[in-house]
Scaffold this motif. Structure first.
Motif, PDB file in Angstrom:
ATOM      1  N   SER A 106      30.987  10.537  57.866  1.00 39.48           N
ATOM      2  CA  SER A 106      32.172  11.033  58.558  1.00 39.48           C
ATOM      3  C   SER A 106      32.388  12.504  58.229  1.00 39.48           C
ATOM      4  O   SER A 106      32.239  12.918  57.077  1.00 39.48           O
ATOM      5  CB  SER A 106      33.405  10.237  58.144  1.00 39.48           C
ATOM      6  N   LYS A 162      28.937  10.610  67.489  1.00 37.69           N
ATOM      7  CA  LYS A 162      29.094   9.711  66.356  1.00 37.69           C
ATOM      8  C   LYS A 162      27.940   8.727  66.392  1.00 37.69           C
ATOM      9  O   LYS A 162      27.849   7.904  67.308  1.00 37.69           O
ATOM     10  CB  LYS A 162      30.431   8.971  66.419  1.00 37.69           C
ATOM     11  N   ASP A 221      28.271   7.158  54.166  1.00 33.33           N
ATOM     12  CA  ASP A 221      29.307   7.496  55.134  1.00 33.33           C
ATOM     13  C   ASP A 221      29.172   8.966  55.511  1.00 33.33           C
ATOM     14  O   ASP A 221      29.370   9.852  54.683  1.00 33.33           O
ATOM     15  CB  ASP A 221      30.679   7.216  54.523  1.00 33.33           C
TER      16      ASP A 221
END
Length: 483
Positions: free
Chosen positions: A97, A69, A95
């Motif tokens: 993710s 991450k 983002d």
């Protein structure tokens, strides 16, 4: 350079003219701007700041580890930092993710001008047959074809391409193709045909092209030279290319007959059935290789010789993938890299006399010479090295230009589970539809799965109309669609 000018589209003449140079002794077989939306952004400066937040970062840079991450910070088109956590309060945040953050794919050999033949070229015979459509192209058709091809590439995550422009007839065609590359925003090497119609391309045209690139290329375009069918003009044009600082220099492999003249700026293409002595020469001269994993198997020419190249001493840094032609195969780097891995395994099993012996392969416990991480390297940093661009792109190293893609892992063909191998997923399961975001030179060219700044439907419509117009001018008969 394609020299097929007769209007009657005879297959024998097409194959004779093109095949003689393609299958050398070293190989066993061997849109105009109006189509864009008004806010196409191709003239825009790189975005001020972008922070890619919280993705699995796959840097592909020796010495840099993956981040399960992590963040990637971009400013003014340059990668500033790659870390687990970056604070950049003024940056636009993306983002990431459930995404893999990685360098964009680098193609090293693509005949972009014939992308318009999609749906009419079935095999190698048809493909070379249709080179006789070239005299029926308008200059704008060249622009349309390259624009259409480049957008497909960007959509698939290709941030750098090598336009192997062997369909040029004069400087006007060259400028039209360069305009298309510049407008789409893709990074590209443009290899100008060094011999056209049997005559060497004038140095004045090459200098004029360099001047155009310097004025209009936004730092993303570079000039090379292709010498297909150059004959007696090969050596003099190599000298010209070197004097002008052109890279790459390439043809379809016949340059291997000039071992004293070639060097690392050359690219060898295709390679199925390549002879051991050719591999030895490529390794000795540190020549780049542009494999064709989509098209060579499709036409029955053979698998890319991954195992033979590596066994013969060719460095992974010099082994790359190429799109070749999108008239017969899609611009799909995932499928291409998958084929490279599969080919290498087939060839390694064959070398160990295990072909067809599934449990024998299991029992042998082979350590694969070419794995998934190698494939990602070949598709990114190796490609950049082959094009002479590895100091600029190909990995997420701070200081390099920001050519970055984000690949979703939460699609039905992927799985965002913890402690899974991202390189397995990318190569085994990935497809262009998984490419969520494409950034080239710090400019977002694809966002949330959609190309930005282009009227894509208009580009596609223009490409379809161009094909119909060319076929009409050539008096080409209707196809038998029952095949």
């Amino acid at each position: 350079m394609c020299k097929l000018h007769a209007p009657n589209l005879t297959r024998r003449r097409a194959l004779t003219a093109m095949g003689a140079t393609l299958f050398t002794p070293f190989i066993a077989s061997s849109l105009s701007g109006s189509a864009f939306a008004a806010d196409n952004g191709s003239e825009a400066e790189p975005s001020g700041e972008i922070l890619i937040r919280g993705g699995y970062v796959l840097p592909v840079e020796p010495g840099m580890k993956d981040l399960v991450k992590g963040d990637v910070h971009i400013r003014n088109g340059v990668i500033i930092d790659v870390s687990e956590r970056i604070d950049a309060p003024n940056a636009e945040v993306i983002d990431a993710s459930n995404m893999i953050v990685m360098p964009g794919f680098v193609d090293t050999h693509w005949h972009m001008w014939n992308s318009l033949w999609r749906g009419i070229a079935d095999d190698a015979t048809d493909y070379f047959h249709y080179h006789e459509l070239l005299p029926f192209y308008s200059v704008d058709d060249h622009r349309t074809a390259v624009q259409y091809a480049a957008l497909e590439g960007i959509n698939a995550g290709i941030t750098t391409c090598h336009n192997w422009a062997h369909g040029l007839r004069d400087y006007d065609d060259a400028q039209a193709e360069l305009e298309a590359l510049a407008e789409t925003g893709i990074r590209a090497k443009f290899s100008y045909a060094g011999v056209i119609g049997g005559a060497p391309t004038p140095v004045a045209d090459l200098r004029r092209t360099q001047d155009w690139i310097a004025a209009n290329g936004h730092g993303r375009l570079g000039l090379g030279m292709e010498l297909e069918g150059a004959g007696e003009h090969f050596a003099p044009q190599v000298k010209v290319a070197r004097e002008l600082g052109l890279r790459p220099i390439t043809d379809h492999g016949s340059f291997l007959a000039f071992p004293d003249l070639i060097g690392p700026e050359f690219i060898f293409t295709h390679g199925a059935g390549i002879a051991p002595e050719a591999i030895a020469l490529i390794a000795q001269k540190e020549i780049g290789v542009a494999l064709c994993p989509s098209t060579d198997p499709m036409i029955g020419n053979g698998l890319p010789p991954v195992h033979a190249l590596l066994s013969g001493g060719v460095s992974l840094d010099n082994i790359s993938f190429s799109v070749d032609v999108t008239s017969q195969a899609p611009a799909d780097p995932f499928a291409s890299l998958r084929t490279l891995v599969n080919s290498g395994r087939i060839q390694q099993a064959e070398a160990n006399k295990l072909t067809g012996n599934m449990m024998g392969i299991v029992g042998a416990g082979l350590k694969w010479m070419f794995g998934y991480r190698d494939a990602i390297h070949a598709g990114t940093l190796s490609g950049a090295h082959v094009l002479g661009l590895d100091d600029q792109v190909g990995s997420l190293k701070p200081g390099k230009r920001a050519d970055v893609i984000l690949v979703r892992t939460d699609a039905p063909n992927m799985l965002p589970a913890a402690n899974t191998n991202p390189t397995y997923q990318l190569v085994q399961h990935g497809e262009p539809a998984n490419v969520d975001t494409v950034i080239i030179d710090g400019i977002i060219r694809k966002r949330a799965g959609k190309l930005t700044g282009f009227d894509v439907a208009a580009v596609i419509e223009r490409a379809a109309q161009a094909q119909m117009d060319i076929r009409k001018r050539a008096n080409m008969p209707m196809l038998d669609t029952a095949l």
